[in-house]
Design a protein around this motif. Structure first.
Motif, mmCIF file in Angstrom:
data_model
loop_
_atom_site.group_PDB
_atom_site.id
_atom_site.type_symbol
_atom_site.label_atom_id
_atom_site.label_comp_id
_atom_site.label_asym_id
_atom_site.label_seq_id
_atom_site.Cartn_x
_atom_site.Cartn_y
_atom_site.Cartn_z
ATOM 1 N N HIS A 137 51.569 29.737 32.937
ATOM 2 C CA HIS A 137 50.557 29.773 31.881
ATOM 3 C C HIS A 137 49.404 30.711 32.230
ATOM 4 C CE1 HIS A 137 48.108 28.185 28.589
ATOM 5 N NE2 HIS A 137 47.119 27.978 29.439
ATOM 6 N N THR A 138 49.168 30.897 33.537
ATOM 7 C CA THR A 138 48.023 31.703 33.992
ATOM 8 C C THR A 138 48.470 32.931 34.778
ATOM 9 O OG1 THR A 138 47.835 30.393 36.046
ATOM 10 C CG2 THR A 138 46.595 29.624 34.123
ATOM 11 N N TYR A 139 49.728 33.314 34.645
ATOM 12 C CA TYR A 139 50.316 34.373 35.471
ATOM 13 C C TYR A 139 49.872 35.756 35.008
ATOM 14 C CZ TYR A 139 54.123 36.567 38.190
ATOM 15 O OH TYR A 139 54.871 37.307 39.082
ATOM 16 N N GLU A 140 49.325 36.519 35.923
ATOM 17 C CA GLU A 140 48.992 37.932 35.730
ATOM 18 C C GLU A 140 48.263 38.200 34.411
ATOM 19 O OE1 GLU A 140 49.140 40.345 37.880
ATOM 20 O OE2 GLU A 140 50.123 39.246 39.501
ATOM 21 N N GLU A 141 48.910 38.846 33.449
ATOM 22 C CA GLU A 141 48.217 39.263 32.229
ATOM 23 C C GLU A 141 47.713 38.091 31.394
ATOM 24 O OE1 GLU A 141 47.089 42.188 31.272
ATOM 25 O OE2 GLU A 141 47.780 42.830 33.242
ATOM 26 N N LYS A 142 48.381 36.937 31.495
ATOM 27 C CA LYS A 142 47.918 35.765 30.746
ATOM 28 C C LYS A 142 46.545 35.332 31.245
ATOM 29 C CE LYS A 142 52.466 34.022 29.474
ATOM 30 N NZ LYS A 142 53.433 32.907 29.600
ATOM 31 N N PHE A 143 46.321 35.453 32.536
ATOM 32 C CA PHE A 143 45.001 35.184 33.102
ATOM 33 C C PHE A 143 44.010 36.245 32.639
ATOM 34 C CE2 PHE A 143 41.782 36.044 36.303
ATOM 35 C CZ PHE A 143 41.301 34.791 36.618
ATOM 36 N N ARG A 144 44.397 37.483 32.729
ATOM 37 C CA ARG A 144 43.480 38.582 32.410
ATOM 38 C C ARG A 144 43.082 38.594 30.937
ATOM 39 N NH1 ARG A 144 46.893 40.757 36.473
ATOM 40 N NH2 ARG A 144 45.687 41.212 38.357
ATOM 41 N N ARG A 145 43.959 38.082 30.076
ATOM 42 C CA ARG A 145 43.610 38.002 28.663
ATOM 43 C C ARG A 145 42.469 37.016 28.420
ATOM 44 N NH1 ARG A 145 49.356 38.626 27.414
ATOM 45 N NH2 ARG A 145 49.608 36.377 27.180
ATOM 46 N N GLU A 146 42.244 36.135 29.367
ATOM 47 C CA GLU A 146 41.154 35.155 29.256
ATOM 48 C C GLU A 146 39.923 35.591 30.053
ATOM 49 O OE1 GLU A 146 41.332 32.419 27.341
ATOM 50 O OE2 GLU A 146 43.353 33.018 26.710
ATOM 51 N N SER A 147 39.830 36.871 30.362
ATOM 52 C CA SER A 147 38.770 37.355 31.250
ATOM 53 C C SER A 147 37.374 37.057 30.708
ATOM 54 C CB SER A 147 38.925 38.862 31.504
ATOM 55 O OG SER A 147 38.830 39.576 30.283
ATOM 56 N N ALA A 148 37.227 37.025 29.394
ATOM 57 C CA ALA A 148 35.903 36.740 28.824
ATOM 58 C C ALA A 148 35.432 35.344 29.204
ATOM 59 C CB ALA A 148 35.944 36.883 27.308
ATOM 60 N N VAL A 149 36.388 34.423 29.388
ATOM 61 C CA VAL A 149 36.058 33.045 29.767
ATOM 62 C C VAL A 149 36.009 32.881 31.281
ATOM 63 C CG1 VAL A 149 36.904 30.658 29.709
ATOM 64 C CG2 VAL A 149 37.040 32.078 27.650
ATOM 65 N N PHE A 208 51.306 40.578 54.255
ATOM 66 C CA PHE A 208 52.561 40.821 53.544
ATOM 67 C C PHE A 208 52.310 41.435 52.166
ATOM 68 C CE2 PHE A 208 53.205 37.013 56.217
ATOM 69 C CZ PHE A 208 54.168 37.523 57.094
ATOM 70 N N PRO A 209 52.526 42.730 52.011
ATOM 71 C CA PRO A 209 52.381 43.355 50.689
ATOM 72 C C PRO A 209 53.283 42.701 49.647
ATOM 73 C CG PRO A 209 52.562 45.035 52.399
ATOM 74 C CD PRO A 209 52.844 43.726 53.063
ATOM 75 N N GLU A 210 54.481 42.254 50.062
ATOM 76 C CA GLU A 210 55.413 41.641 49.104
ATOM 77 C C GLU A 210 54.829 40.371 48.486
ATOM 78 O OE1 GLU A 210 58.203 42.839 52.618
ATOM 79 O OE2 GLU A 210 56.069 42.366 52.327
ATOM 80 N N LEU A 211 54.069 39.625 49.276
ATOM 81 C CA LEU A 211 53.456 38.398 48.764
ATOM 82 C C LEU A 211 52.411 38.736 47.704
ATOM 83 C CD1 LEU A 211 53.115 35.303 48.958
ATOM 84 C CD2 LEU A 211 51.398 35.706 50.746
ATOM 85 N N LEU A 212 51.599 39.748 47.972
ATOM 86 C CA LEU A 212 50.577 40.156 47.011
ATOM 87 C C LEU A 212 51.198 40.736 45.748
ATOM 88 C CD1 LEU A 212 48.022 41.854 49.452
ATOM 89 C CD2 LEU A 212 47.979 39.516 48.556
ATOM 90 N N GLU A 213 52.380 41.314 45.889
ATOM 91 C CA GLU A 213 53.063 41.913 44.741
ATOM 92 C C GLU A 213 53.921 40.909 43.968
ATOM 93 O OE1 GLU A 213 55.234 44.960 46.721
ATOM 94 O OE2 GLU A 213 53.427 46.138 47.209
ATOM 95 N N SER A 214 54.041 39.685 44.484
ATOM 96 C CA SER A 214 54.929 38.690 43.863
ATOM 97 C C SER A 214 54.335 38.087 42.603
ATOM 98 C CB SER A 214 55.251 37.571 44.861
ATOM 99 O OG SER A 214 54.091 36.795 45.151
ATOM 100 N N GLY A 215 53.044 38.314 42.382
ATOM 101 C CA GLY A 215 52.418 37.816 41.169
ATOM 102 C C GLY A 215 51.332 36.789 41.453
ATOM 103 N N PHE A 216 50.184 36.987 40.804
ATOM 104 C CA PHE A 216 49.054 36.069 40.949
ATOM 105 C C PHE A 216 48.998 35.135 39.740
ATOM 106 C CE2 PHE A 216 45.819 38.285 43.941
ATOM 107 C CZ PHE A 216 46.842 38.755 44.760
ATOM 108 N N SER A 217 48.442 33.959 39.986
ATOM 109 C CA SER A 217 48.169 33.007 38.914
ATOM 110 C C SER A 217 46.997 32.146 39.370
ATOM 111 C CB SER A 217 49.389 32.140 38.624
ATOM 112 O OG SER A 217 49.705 31.359 39.765
ATOM 113 N N ILE A 218 46.534 31.267 38.500
ATOM 114 C CA ILE A 218 45.541 30.292 38.946
ATOM 115 C C ILE A 218 46.226 29.327 39.900
ATOM 116 C CG2 ILE A 218 44.183 28.287 38.235
ATOM 117 C CD1 ILE A 218 43.261 29.786 35.815
ATOM 118 N N THR A 219 45.722 29.236 41.102
ATOM 119 C CA THR A 219 46.217 28.261 42.074
ATOM 120 C C THR A 219 45.159 27.189 42.276
ATOM 121 O OG1 THR A 219 45.386 29.596 43.939
ATOM 122 C CG2 THR A 219 47.677 29.942 43.271
ATOM 123 N N HIS A 220 45.610 25.963 42.399
ATOM 124 C CA HIS A 220 44.698 24.835 42.593
ATOM 125 C C HIS A 220 44.056 24.901 43.973
ATOM 126 C CE1 HIS A 220 43.591 20.720 43.755
ATOM 127 N NE2 HIS A 220 43.417 20.472 42.468
#
Length: 353
Positions: A137-149, A208-220
């Motif tokens: 729900h918060t992966y990559e662009e889905k997070f960035r689309r909420e940047s105003a909030v 690990f560059p691969e970890l950073l490239e694997s995709g960001f999301s909101i993590t608890h």
């Protein structure tokens, strides 16, 4: 910590019953005799109390965040500003108010997983779908689309500020490692790994560059069983889950949550450790399949990402926590486990030499 009488007076003065009535859409009254303190620290105080409607009584949580200097702003903002975006993954938030330097939050009472049942590795299958849904729900662009909030207050793992924080933490970890190596009880535990760890930290703070490239999301960021709640743990299928205590949340590689929820629990549960490889294989497979249902596929082998996430998080935070506990005479029981895994998986992934 306030007494029940003091809280009651504060509630009346600030018309809390009226505001909760408006929020819930039905007339409620506070049962003053039900107020009980669950926990109080310099950071916050947590109370449970009952609300009465015309036909039922139900508990709610009242949490006071004490002053902005205790770094409560992330969680407060999640419960207020980000609530519409994250509502599915949170308890119902009934009311958020500022009172001087304190913030009051009234929220739904949700039961922690811990205490409801005897937790087994099979239960991960019933939690992971909700965690994967949060990440998707918060992966990559889905997070960035909420940047105003979400920006600029939401912590970004790849920001210069957070990278600098990791460098500082790792520098402090090395200092503590040197001190702990002189402790009679820990000398033989640390010494075989000391030189390799010093060399590893020179490669940081990101290994690990691969970890950073694997995709960001909101993590608890702190997914132990006291922060994972459910209204129905009797369901044989995926549980309805609410996550609480979001003060460690950040936009970061999604695999970090799996490490805290699974690997740190394996570290504590000695009775699970003989079957640890099977547990990891199963949870990684479940998580990968759940993420795929949401259209997210990982390019790097998932088990490799799991091990990378464990090493990254342990080198930046896990060792620091255990060494601090040792130097403060408060334990440090996970240090041998961390060192063993750093050596084994670090060699496998080419950073421990």
């Amino acid at each position: 910590m306030y007494s029940a009488a003091e809280l009651t007076s504060m509630f009346h003065k600030n018309r809390i019953e009226e505001k909760l009535t408006a929020s819930l859409g039905k007339k409620v009254s506070l049962i003053e005799t039900s107020i009980q303190n669950l926990k109080s620290t310099k950071r916050s105080s947590i109370y449970q109390l009952d609300l009465q409607t015309h036909n039922r009584t139900f508990p709610i949580i009242f949490k006071i965040y004490h002053s902005t200097k205790y770094k409560n702003e992330i969680e407060i903002n999640i419960y207020s500003r980000a609530y519409p975006f994250l509502k599915e993954f949170l308890p119902n938030i009934y009311l958020v108010e500022k009172h001087g330097s304190d913030t009051w939050v009234f929220m739904e009472f949700v039961r922690q997983i811990r205490g409801q049942l005897t937790f087994t590795p099979d239960h991960f299958d019933l939690i992971i779908p909700a965690l994967a849904k949060l990440h998707a729900h918060t992966y990559e662009e889905k997070f960035r689309r909420e940047s105003a909030v979400l920006q600029p207050w939401f912590p970004m793992y790849d920001s210069p500020e957070m990278r600098k924080d990791r460098e500082k933490f790792m520098s402090n970890t090395l200092t503590m490692l040197t001190k702990a190596k002189k402790e009679k009880q820990w000398k033989d535990v640390i010494k075989p790994h000391y030189k390799s760890l010093k060399n590893m930290y020179k490669q940081g703070p990101d290994f690990f560059p691969e970890l950073l490239e694997s995709g960001f999301s909101i993590t608890h960021g702190d997914l132990h069983m006291q922060n994972i709640c459910s209204k129905d743990v009797q369901k044989p299928t995926a549980w309805p889950i609410q996550f609480i205590d979001w003060e460690s949340a950040k936009f970061a590689p999604s695999w970090f949550d799996m490490i805290v929820m699974v690997e740190i629990l394996i570290a504590f549960r000695k009775d699970w450790q003989n079957d640890a490889d099977n547990i990891r294989t199963r949870v990684v497979d479940v998580y990968t399949k759940e993420m795929k249902k949401h259209g997210i596929e990982f390019q790097t082998p998932p088990m490799k990402l799991y091990k990378m996430a464990y090493l990254q998080r342990t080198l930046e935070k896990g060792l620091h926590t255990q060494l601090r506990r040792i130097l403060e005479n408060r334990g440090g029981e996970l240090l041998p486990y961390h060192l063993e895994k750093i050596a084994a998986w670090g060699k496998e992934l080419g950073i421990y030499k």
